[in-house]
Scaffold this active site. Structure first.
Site, mmCIF file in Angstrom:
data_model
loop_
_atom_site.group_PDB
_atom_site.id
_atom_site.type_symbol
_atom_site.label_atom_id
_atom_site.label_comp_id
_atom_site.label_asym_id
_atom_site.label_seq_id
_atom_site.Cartn_x
_atom_site.Cartn_y
_atom_site.Cartn_z
ATOM 1 N N TYR A 132 0.852 -1.195 0.000
ATOM 2 C CA TYR A 132 0.000 0.000 0.000
ATOM 3 C C TYR A 132 0.884 1.240 0.000
ATOM 4 O O TYR A 132 1.864 1.313 0.741
ATOM 5 C CB TYR A 132 -0.910 -0.010 1.235
ATOM 6 C CG TYR A 132 -1.674 1.273 1.448
ATOM 7 C CD1 TYR A 132 -2.873 1.512 0.789
ATOM 8 C CD2 TYR A 132 -1.190 2.251 2.315
ATOM 9 C CE1 TYR A 132 -3.575 2.690 0.989
ATOM 10 C CE2 TYR A 132 -1.886 3.430 2.528
ATOM 11 C CZ TYR A 132 -3.071 3.648 1.856
ATOM 12 O OH TYR A 132 -3.757 4.822 2.053
ATOM 13 N N HIS A 133 0.530 2.228 -0.817
ATOM 14 C CA HIS A 133 1.357 3.431 -0.998
ATOM 15 C C HIS A 133 0.816 4.578 -0.150
ATOM 16 O O HIS A 133 -0.305 5.050 -0.345
ATOM 17 C CB HIS A 133 1.345 3.838 -2.470
ATOM 18 C CG HIS A 133 2.504 4.703 -2.865
ATOM 19 N ND1 HIS A 133 2.770 5.916 -2.264
ATOM 20 C CD2 HIS A 133 3.465 4.539 -3.811
ATOM 21 C CE1 HIS A 133 3.844 6.456 -2.830
ATOM 22 N NE2 HIS A 133 4.283 5.646 -3.763
ATOM 23 N N GLY A 134 1.609 5.028 0.827
ATOM 24 C CA GLY A 134 1.211 6.175 1.642
ATOM 25 C C GLY A 134 1.449 7.483 0.929
ATOM 26 O O GLY A 134 2.010 7.520 -0.180
ATOM 27 N N SER A 199 4.143 -0.869 -5.908
ATOM 28 C CA SER A 199 2.842 -0.457 -5.380
ATOM 29 C C SER A 199 1.903 -0.202 -6.566
ATOM 30 O O SER A 199 2.099 0.771 -7.300
ATOM 31 C CB SER A 199 2.965 0.817 -4.545
ATOM 32 O OG SER A 199 1.673 1.295 -4.193
ATOM 33 N N GLU A 205 -2.721 6.518 -5.572
ATOM 34 C CA GLU A 205 -3.037 6.092 -4.210
ATOM 35 C C GLU A 205 -2.377 7.010 -3.179
ATOM 36 O O GLU A 205 -2.962 7.325 -2.139
ATOM 37 C CB GLU A 205 -2.571 4.655 -4.004
ATOM 38 C CG GLU A 205 -3.066 4.016 -2.710
ATOM 39 C CD GLU A 205 -2.859 2.512 -2.740
ATOM 40 O OE1 GLU A 205 -3.812 1.787 -3.085
ATOM 41 O OE2 GLU A 205 -1.721 2.063 -2.441
#
Length: 333
Positions: A132-134, A199, A205
């Site tokens: 998951y890409h913050g 990602s 995202e």
């Protein structure tokens, strides 16, 4: 009025200094400021009053910085033998391990960074890591550092083309084996026996997800096809509280329009809060010749979503994430 004042000053001034003082007072009267000395006296008084307050707040902050720098030095010094051996073997290996040690120290100090499931990263052989890409994928940097220090492996990474346009960053990308991401190059890296991180959400995202942690992958299936072509397992990854560390204003309609229309990722990012970060690695999804890219992509997305559902309280809360830094405030999962 200024001309009259200047003529009067010329007539009465005995020297150049007297002339300048006369002109200055004339300008004060013309501007309606009164005597500037009064304003200067007030400013001097305010400075005298607030200086102790500034010192009271700034000095403790500087002491905290010094404390954290000291801890970081100890963290690096603790690994001095590893770094020495790395530099003896290869200059770039030494540089990689030095930077990894600094990032590992930063993660430990600022976010109490932990990884759950490191044993799922193979000691040798290829695997595709999907995460998951913050808003800022700082957790992934910590992860790369931990893999290098604990496993002795350099994890290759796929980055957006915009990263490669940052001036002066090319040497760093080369040292850490960061690629633009054509499928052929990704397959080549995996067939070479390397780890590869990607990602699927990418910049979209990063900008448009929020504290509810939605996965914004669209119809991206290229990563799944890469895993099928290279015949490697996929390891899902998610970091708890990532959005509480850094957040984006990309959910505002203007920034979304700007990106979709011009592909300009100009969405303000704020944060840097020292919240607790925990990275969770899910069970590897093995290569299955009977599964196509569409099915595999859906399976991987479900696996990452399962990590989010299991380990992240939604919506995320910055205060709660900060309190997790204190063991007594957090129930271990």
């Amino acid at each position: 009025m200024s001309d009259v004042g200047n003529q009067s000053c010329l007539a009465t001034a005995e020297d150049f200094t007297s002339f300048l003082l006369c002109v200055f007072h004339s300008l004060e009267q013309w501007a309606g400021l009164g005597k500037a000395e009064d304003y200067l006296s007030v400013m001097e008084y305010l400075l005298w009053v607030f200086t102790p307050l500034a010192v009271v707040f700034i000095l403790p902050f500087l002491i905290v910085i010094l404390l954290y720098l000291s801890i970081l030095f100890v963290h690096v010094f603790k690994r001095k033998n590893q770094l020495k051996d790395a530099y003896c073997n290869n200059l770039w290996d030494g540089a990689r391990k030095t930077l990894a040690t600094l990032w590992d120290g930063h993660g430990a100090i600022w976010h109490g960074y932990e990884i759950h499931g490191m044993e799922k990263i193979p000691e040798e052989g290829a695997a595709l890591i999907v995460y998951y890409h913050g808003a800022i994928p700082i957790d992934y940097y910590y992860f790369l550092a931990s893999v290098l220090l604990q496993k002795g492996r350099t994890c290759h990474s796929v980055a957006d083309h915009l990263v490669f346009k940052i001036p002066g960053i090319k040497p760093l990308l080369e040292v850490f084996s960061v690629i633009h991401g054509p499928q052929e190059e990704c397959v080549r890296a995996l067939r070479g026996g390397h780890l590869l991180g990607i990602s699927p959400g990418g910049v979209r995202e990063a900008l448009f997800s929020d504290e509810t942690y939605p996965l914004i992958w669209g119809h991206r299936r290229g990563f799944a096809q890469v895993a099928i072509d290279a015949q490697v397992p996929i390891i899902p990854m998610f970091t708890r509280n990532l959005r509480e560390g850094f957040r984006s204003l990309g959910r505002l309609k203007f920034f979304r329009w700007l990106y979709e229309r011009f592909r300009l990722p100009f969405a303000p990012i704020y944060g840097g809060f020292p919240v607790k970060f925990r990275t969770y690695l899910g069970d590897p999804i093995p290569y299955d010749p009977n599964v196509n890219a569409v099915e595999l992509a859906a399976k991987v997305q479900q696996a990452v979503q399962s990590l989010v559902d299991r380990h992240q309280e939604i919506p995320g809360n910055v205060l709660r994430a900060l309190l997790e830094r204190f063991p007594s405030k957090h129930k271990e999962e």
